[in-house]
Scaffold this active site. Structure first.
Site, mmCIF file in Angstrom:
data_model
loop_
_atom_site.group_PDB
_atom_site.id
_atom_site.type_symbol
_atom_site.label_atom_id
_atom_site.label_comp_id
_atom_site.label_asym_id
_atom_site.label_seq_id
_atom_site.Cartn_x
_atom_site.Cartn_y
_atom_site.Cartn_z
ATOM 1 N N GLU A 126 0.813 -1.217 0.000
ATOM 2 C CA GLU A 126 0.000 0.000 0.000
ATOM 3 C C GLU A 126 0.848 1.268 0.000
ATOM 4 O OE1 GLU A 126 -3.068 0.341 -0.472
ATOM 5 O OE2 GLU A 126 -4.003 -1.587 -0.040
ATOM 6 N N GLU A 182 7.652 -21.287 9.013
ATOM 7 C CA GLU A 182 7.859 -20.371 10.138
ATOM 8 C C GLU A 182 8.796 -20.944 11.198
ATOM 9 O OE1 GLU A 182 4.696 -20.618 13.571
ATOM 10 O OE2 GLU A 182 3.684 -20.103 11.703
#
Length: 296
Positions: free
Chosen positions: A82, A113
């Site tokens: 963004e 992870e």
């Protein structure tokens, strides 16, 4: 251990969640969500330290790198993406990394992870430098991928921050600045995409927005470096010029085109009655700050 984390505890208000009506579920979710901004308010000083550090890195030509796994990683990727249209920065200035790579944005990647080496390698891949700022994001505060990345970042001299949703989070000890937004038990036990995810998104909004203000990407409260990538943003760009200069639509459109669709340049052209070349020169001297440019 997971059982010692507040984000993994059972919420006493929703023990019988499966018996509630949709209306009751929404009401309790809304009530729980209202606690998130209150938790964030308690750590504003730590968030401010991160913002100051990011601004300093930007001024040296460095980058902001978000890094996380699962929801935490996706939120970092989202905020980074963004920044490009909102503030007109390159996609290399704010980067979002997620354990498992781009594929992990839409599907879970098994074991990603749990690897410290993977976090380190992802930072090596983007050629991390001492001018960069790395922010590790993990609701639990214990993700190995994030810890490995933070340790590597510190080894090359980069500044580091950690965002978690538990007190005394493990990742806090691996970062220069720790932000621990204690959001507590979720309405759905262990589902940290809920309050914890909301808290992380709000904190990332704060960091990116305040940092961009700090390097001149905003005039008053206007997005003067907006990248007009579609018709909606083209019209918004012209409205921003109108708001900043009190020009009418026709004038704003004229200078928008003359400035080759650079909103900031068009604003300076109008307010200082100058050509595009002079406006660019003035902005460069003022390090991109419109207010400083027009006050000279």
């Amino acid at each position: 251990m997971l059982e010692n984390l507040a984000t993994e505890e059972r919420n006493e208000k929703t023990i019988d969640l499966d018996t509630l009506s949709p209306k009751e579920i929404l009401a309790v979710m809304n009530e729980e969500d209202l606690t998130v901004p209150i938790a964030i308010k308690k750590v504003l000083p730590q968030i401010e330290l991160i913002v100051s550090g990011v601004i300093s890195c930007f001024q040296k030509g460095g980058r902001l790198i978000y890094l996380g796994a699962g929801t935490s990683g996706r939120l970092g990727v989202l905020d980074a993406a963004e920044c490009v249209p909102t503030f007109g920065v390159s996609k290399e200035q704010v980067i979002g990394l997620i354990a498992g790579g781009e594929k992990a944005f839409v599907a879970a990647i098994e074991g990603a992870e749990d690897s410290k080496i993977l976090g380190e390698n992802d930072l090596k891949q983007i050629k991390l430098t001492a001018n960069d700022f790395v922010i590790g994001i993990a609701a639990s505060g214990r993700t190995p991928y994030v810890i490995g990345a933070l340790d590597y970042a510190k080894s090359v001299g980069a500044k580091t921050g950690a965002i978690s949703c538990n007190a005394n989070a493990k990742i806090s000890a691996h970062a220069d600045i720790a932000v621990e937004v204690v959001t507590g038990a979720e309405i759905l036990t262990g589902s940290t995409r809920l309050k914890a995810g909301t808290a992380q998104k709000l904190v990332l909004n704060m960091i990116s927005t305040a940092s961009m203000v700090g390097i001149g990407k905003v005039y008053k409260n206007l997005m003067v470096d907006v990248l007009p990538t579609n018709k909606k943003l083209e019209e918004r760009s012209k409205r921003i010029i109108m708001e900043a200069t009190e020009a009418d639509y026709e004038t704003a459109n004229k200078f928008y085109e003359a400035a080759e669709k650079h909103v900031k340049v068009a604003i300076v052209m109008i307010l200082t009655n100058s050509t595009k070349e002079i406006a660019l020169e003035k902005l460069s001297e003022a390090k991109g700050f419109v207010r400083n440019t027009i006050q000279k």
